[in-house]
Design a protein around this motif. Structure first.
Motif, PDB file in Angstrom:
ATOM      1  N   GLU A  43       0.823  -1.222   0.000  1.00 28.43           N
ATOM      2  CA  GLU A  43       0.000   0.000   0.000  1.00 28.43           C
ATOM      3  C   GLU A  43       0.854   1.268   0.000  1.00 28.43           C
ATOM      4  O   GLU A  43       0.541   2.245  -0.676  1.00 28.43           O
ATOM      5  CB  GLU A  43      -0.924  -0.011   1.219  1.00 28.43           C
ATOM      6  N   LYS A  44       1.981   1.247   0.714  1.00 22.88           N
ATOM      7  CA  LYS A  44       2.836   2.439   0.811  1.00 22.88           C
ATOM      8  C   LYS A  44       3.478   2.826  -0.523  1.00 22.88           C
ATOM      9  O   LYS A  44       3.966   3.940  -0.672  1.00 22.88           O
ATOM     10  CB  LYS A  44       3.926   2.231   1.857  1.00 22.88           C
ATOM     11  N   HIS A  45       3.475   1.928  -1.502  1.00 24.99           N
ATOM     12  CA  HIS A  45       4.077   2.196  -2.799  1.00 24.99           C
ATOM     13  C   HIS A  45       3.093   2.778  -3.816  1.00 24.99           C
ATOM     14  O   HIS A  45       3.499   3.154  -4.914  1.00 24.99           O
ATOM     15  CB  HIS A  45       4.680   0.914  -3.389  1.00 24.99           C
ATOM     16  N   LEU A  46       1.817   2.838  -3.440  1.00 29.95           N
ATOM     17  CA  LEU A  46       0.781   3.254  -4.389  1.00 29.95           C
ATOM     18  C   LEU A  46       0.514   4.749  -4.313  1.00 29.95           C
ATOM     19  O   LEU A  46       0.776   5.399  -3.300  1.00 29.95           O
ATOM     20  CB  LEU A  46      -0.502   2.480  -4.122  1.00 29.95           C
ATOM     21  N   ARG A  47      -0.020   5.263  -5.405  1.00 25.60           N
ATOM     22  CA  ARG A  47      -0.455   6.658  -5.434  1.00 25.60           C
ATOM     23  C   ARG A  47      -1.865   6.687  -6.006  1.00 25.60           C
ATOM     24  O   ARG A  47      -2.327   5.697  -6.589  1.00 25.60           O
ATOM     25  CB  ARG A  47       0.503   7.516  -6.244  1.00 25.60           C
ATOM     26  N   PRO A  48      -2.564   7.813  -5.842  1.00 28.79           N
ATOM     27  CA  PRO A  48      -3.920   7.905  -6.408  1.00 28.79           C
ATOM     28  C   PRO A  48      -3.903   7.583  -7.904  1.00 28.79           C
ATOM     29  O   PRO A  48      -2.954   7.899  -8.615  1.00 28.79           O
ATOM     30  CB  PRO A  48      -4.295   9.368  -6.158  1.00 28.79           C
ATOM     31  N   GLY A  49      -4.961   6.960  -8.346  1.00 27.97           N
ATOM     32  CA  GLY A  49      -5.063   6.573  -9.753  1.00 27.97           C
ATOM     33  C   GLY A  49      -4.774   5.101  -9.964  1.00 27.97           C
ATOM     34  O   GLY A  49      -4.751   4.621 -11.079  1.00 27.97           O
ATOM     35  N   GLY A  50      -4.516   4.375  -8.857  1.00 29.39           N
ATOM     36  CA  GLY A  50      -4.322   2.939  -8.954  1.00 29.39           C
ATOM     37  C   GLY A  50      -3.029   2.544  -9.632  1.00 29.39           C
ATOM     38  O   GLY A  50      -3.022   1.658 -10.477  1.00 29.39           O
ATOM     39  N   THR A  51      -1.951   3.195  -9.268  1.00 28.90           N
ATOM     40  CA  THR A  51      -0.661   2.850  -9.853  1.00 28.90           C
ATOM     41  C   THR A  51       0.442   2.959  -8.798  1.00 28.90           C
ATOM     42  O   THR A  51       0.219   3.439  -7.691  1.00 28.90           O
ATOM     43  CB  THR A  51      -0.339   3.744 -11.075  1.00 28.90           C
ATOM     44  N   ILE A  52       1.616   2.507  -9.164  1.00 29.96           N
ATOM     45  CA  ILE A  52       2.784   2.565  -8.285  1.00 29.96           C
ATOM     46  C   ILE A  52       3.474   3.910  -8.512  1.00 29.96           C
ATOM     47  O   ILE A  52       3.629   4.361  -9.651  1.00 29.96           O
ATOM     48  CB  ILE A  52       3.721   1.384  -8.577  1.00 29.96           C
ATOM     49  N   SER A  53       3.903   4.535  -7.427  1.00 31.14           N
ATOM     50  CA  SER A  53       4.487   5.877  -7.525  1.00 31.14           C
ATOM     51  C   SER A  53       5.836   5.874  -8.240  1.00 31.14           C
ATOM     52  O   SER A  53       6.589   4.899  -8.206  1.00 31.14           O
ATOM     53  CB  SER A  53       4.656   6.483  -6.130  1.00 31.14           C
ATOM     54  N   GLY A  54       6.151   7.008  -8.853  1.00 37.15           N
ATOM     55  CA  GLY A  54       7.439   7.196  -9.509  1.00 37.15           C
ATOM     56  C   GLY A  54       8.610   7.058  -8.549  1.00 37.15           C
ATOM     57  O   GLY A  54       9.604   6.390  -8.873  1.00 37.15           O
ATOM     58  N   PRO A  55       8.543   7.668  -7.347  1.00 37.89           N
ATOM     59  CA  PRO A  55       9.643   7.500  -6.396  1.00 37.89           C
ATOM     60  C   PRO A  55       9.893   6.042  -6.013  1.00 37.89           C
ATOM     61  O   PRO A  55      11.031   5.649  -5.772  1.00 37.89           O
ATOM     62  CB  PRO A  55       9.200   8.333  -5.194  1.00 37.89           C
ATOM     63  N   THR A  56       8.853   5.236  -5.992  1.00 41.32           N
ATOM     64  CA  THR A  56       9.015   3.810  -5.703  1.00 41.32           C
ATOM     65  C   THR A  56       9.814   3.130  -6.806  1.00 41.32           C
ATOM     66  O   THR A  56      10.752   2.367  -6.539  1.00 41.32           O
ATOM     67  CB  THR A  56       7.636   3.132  -5.545  1.00 41.32           C
ATOM     68  N   MET A  57       9.485   3.428  -8.060  1.00 44.25           N
ATOM     69  CA  MET A  57      10.213   2.825  -9.173  1.00 44.25           C
ATOM     70  C   MET A  57      11.647   3.353  -9.241  1.00 44.25           C
ATOM     71  O   MET A  57      12.567   2.602  -9.561  1.00 44.25           O
ATOM     72  CB  MET A  57       9.464   3.065 -10.485  1.00 44.25           C
ATOM     73  N   PHE A  58      11.832   4.630  -8.918  1.00 46.08           N
ATOM     74  CA  PHE A  58      13.181   5.192  -8.871  1.00 46.08           C
ATOM     75  C   PHE A  58      14.014   4.457  -7.822  1.00 46.08           C
ATOM     76  O   PHE A  58      15.163   4.086  -8.083  1.00 46.08           O
ATOM     77  CB  PHE A  58      13.143   6.689  -8.561  1.00 46.08           C
ATOM     78  N   ALA A  59      13.441   4.247  -6.638  1.00 44.20           N
ATOM     79  CA  ALA A  59      14.163   3.539  -5.574  1.00 44.20           C
ATOM     80  C   ALA A  59      14.551   2.136  -6.018  1.00 44.20           C
ATOM     81  O   ALA A  59      15.677   1.682  -5.779  1.00 44.20           O
ATOM     82  CB  ALA A  59      13.316   3.482  -4.306  1.00 44.20           C
ATOM     83  N   LEU A  60      13.642   1.433  -6.688  1.00 46.51           N
ATOM     84  CA  LEU A  60      13.945   0.085  -7.161  1.00 46.51           C
ATOM     85  C   LEU A  60      15.090   0.113  -8.172  1.00 46.51           C
ATOM     86  O   LEU A  60      16.001  -0.717  -8.107  1.00 46.51           O
ATOM     87  CB  LEU A  60      12.698  -0.556  -7.770  1.00 46.51           C
ATOM     88  N   ALA A  61      15.071   1.058  -9.094  1.00 51.49           N
ATOM     89  CA  ALA A  61      16.148   1.163 -10.081  1.00 51.49           C
ATOM     90  C   ALA A  61      17.479   1.448  -9.389  1.00 51.49           C
ATOM     91  O   ALA A  61      18.497   0.804  -9.681  1.00 51.49           O
ATOM     92  CB  ALA A  61      15.833   2.258 -11.094  1.00 51.49           C
ATOM     93  N   ASP A  62      17.489   2.387  -8.465  1.00 51.06           N
ATOM     94  CA  ASP A  62      18.713   2.783  -7.780  1.00 51.06           C
ATOM     95  C   ASP A  62      19.283   1.638  -6.943  1.00 51.06           C
ATOM     96  O   ASP A  62      20.468   1.325  -7.030  1.00 51.06           O
ATOM     97  CB  ASP A  62      18.428   4.008  -6.915  1.00 51.06           C
ATOM     98  N   VAL A  63      18.446   0.995  -6.164  1.00 56.35           N
ATOM     99  CA  VAL A  63      18.907  -0.119  -5.326  1.00 56.35           C
ATOM    100  C   VAL A  63      19.389  -1.279  -6.189  1.00 56.35           C
ATOM    101  O   VAL A  63      20.398  -1.917  -5.883  1.00 56.35           O
ATOM    102  CB  VAL A  63      17.797  -0.562  -4.346  1.00 56.35           C
ATOM    103  N   SER A  64      18.698  -1.548  -7.284  1.00 56.25           N
ATOM    104  CA  SER A  64      19.089  -2.658  -8.156  1.00 56.25           C
ATOM    105  C   SER A  64      20.475  -2.431  -8.754  1.00 56.25           C
ATOM    106  O   SER A  64      21.297  -3.349  -8.810  1.00 56.25           O
ATOM    107  CB  SER A  64      18.056  -2.855  -9.262  1.00 56.25           C
ATOM    108  N   MET A  65      20.753  -1.213  -9.192  1.00 55.55           N
ATOM    109  CA  MET A  65      22.079  -0.923  -9.749  1.00 55.55           C
ATOM    110  C   MET A  65      23.136  -1.002  -8.651  1.00 55.55           C
ATOM    111  O   MET A  65      24.231  -1.532  -8.877  1.00 55.55           O
ATOM    112  CB  MET A  65      22.090   0.452 -10.412  1.00 55.55           C
ATOM    113  N   TYR A  66      22.831  -0.482  -7.478  1.00 56.28           N
ATOM    114  CA  TYR A  66      23.743  -0.569  -6.331  1.00 56.28           C
ATOM    115  C   TYR A  66      24.092  -2.025  -6.048  1.00 56.28           C
ATOM    116  O   TYR A  66      25.261  -2.386  -5.871  1.00 56.28           O
ATOM    117  CB  TYR A  66      23.062   0.082  -5.125  1.00 56.28           C
ATOM    118  N   LEU A  67      23.094  -2.894  -6.057  1.00 60.05           N
ATOM    119  CA  LEU A  67      23.322  -4.316  -5.791  1.00 60.05           C
ATOM    120  C   LEU A  67      24.122  -4.976  -6.912  1.00 60.05           C
ATOM    121  O   LEU A  67      24.936  -5.861  -6.650  1.00 60.05           O
ATOM    122  CB  LEU A  67      21.997  -5.030  -5.555  1.00 60.05           C
ATOM    123  N   ALA A  68      23.926  -4.538  -8.154  1.00 57.23           N
ATOM    124  CA  ALA A  68      24.724  -5.074  -9.261  1.00 57.23           C
ATOM    125  C   ALA A  68      26.199  -4.714  -9.070  1.00 57.23           C
ATOM    126  O   ALA A  68      27.088  -5.540  -9.295  1.00 57.23           O
ATOM    127  CB  ALA A  68      24.207  -4.535 -10.595  1.00 57.23           C
TER     128      ALA A  68
END
Length: 139
Positions: A43-68
């Motif tokens: 629930e904390k990753h969602l924003r109005p309009g029934g979608t996942i927030s941009g900051p959530t996707m940014f965090a996933l991209a950033d953490v994924s590259m860090y882990l790589a």
């Protein structure tokens, strides 16, 4: 170049060093210069309009590259993002986990450069694409 940390090692490092967010990211697969990371959507990753927030996707991209980067170098936890550009391509499914596939293109002594594709689990089309550069501290 050989792997220094596998999925087990990266997940353990996240729990030990980043316990505040470790539950948000699960490393599923690690290959040389590539990492696949799942983000269980809550629930904390969602924003109005029934979608996942941009900051959530940014965090996933950033953490994924860090882990790589860490998969290849070992626990160099002081590596930091120096640049990120992200394109939000389509609306992710709100009640489905996100999957990020990070790929390093260059891993030098002081910089790592790569990209991340993010998809809703089970969907072929990417929802976002990011290009990132990481600074690697002197060893």
């Amino acid at each position: 170049m050989d792997l220094k940390l596998d999925a087990y090692g990266l997940n353990a490092l996240m729990r030990a060093e980043f316990s505040q967010v470790a539950g948000d990211f699960v490393v599923e697969d690690v290959k040389p210069m590539e990492v696949s990371v799942r983000m269980p959507v809550a629930e904390k990753h969602l924003r109005p309009g029934g979608t996942i927030s941009g900051p959530t996707m940014f965090a996933l991209a950033d953490v994924s590259m860090y882990l790589a980067v860490l998969a290849m170098l070992g626990p160099v936890t002081l590596a930091v993002t120096t640049n990120c550009s992200i394109d939000f391509m389509r609306k992710p499914v709100a009640d489905v986990d996100l999957i990020a596939k990070a790929r390093l293109h260059k891993l030098g002594r002081s910089l790592a450069v790569g990209d991340v594709l993010i998809q809703s689990d089970g969907k072929a089309e990417p929802v976002a694409r990011a290009s990132l550069t990481y600074a690697i501290p002197p060893r």
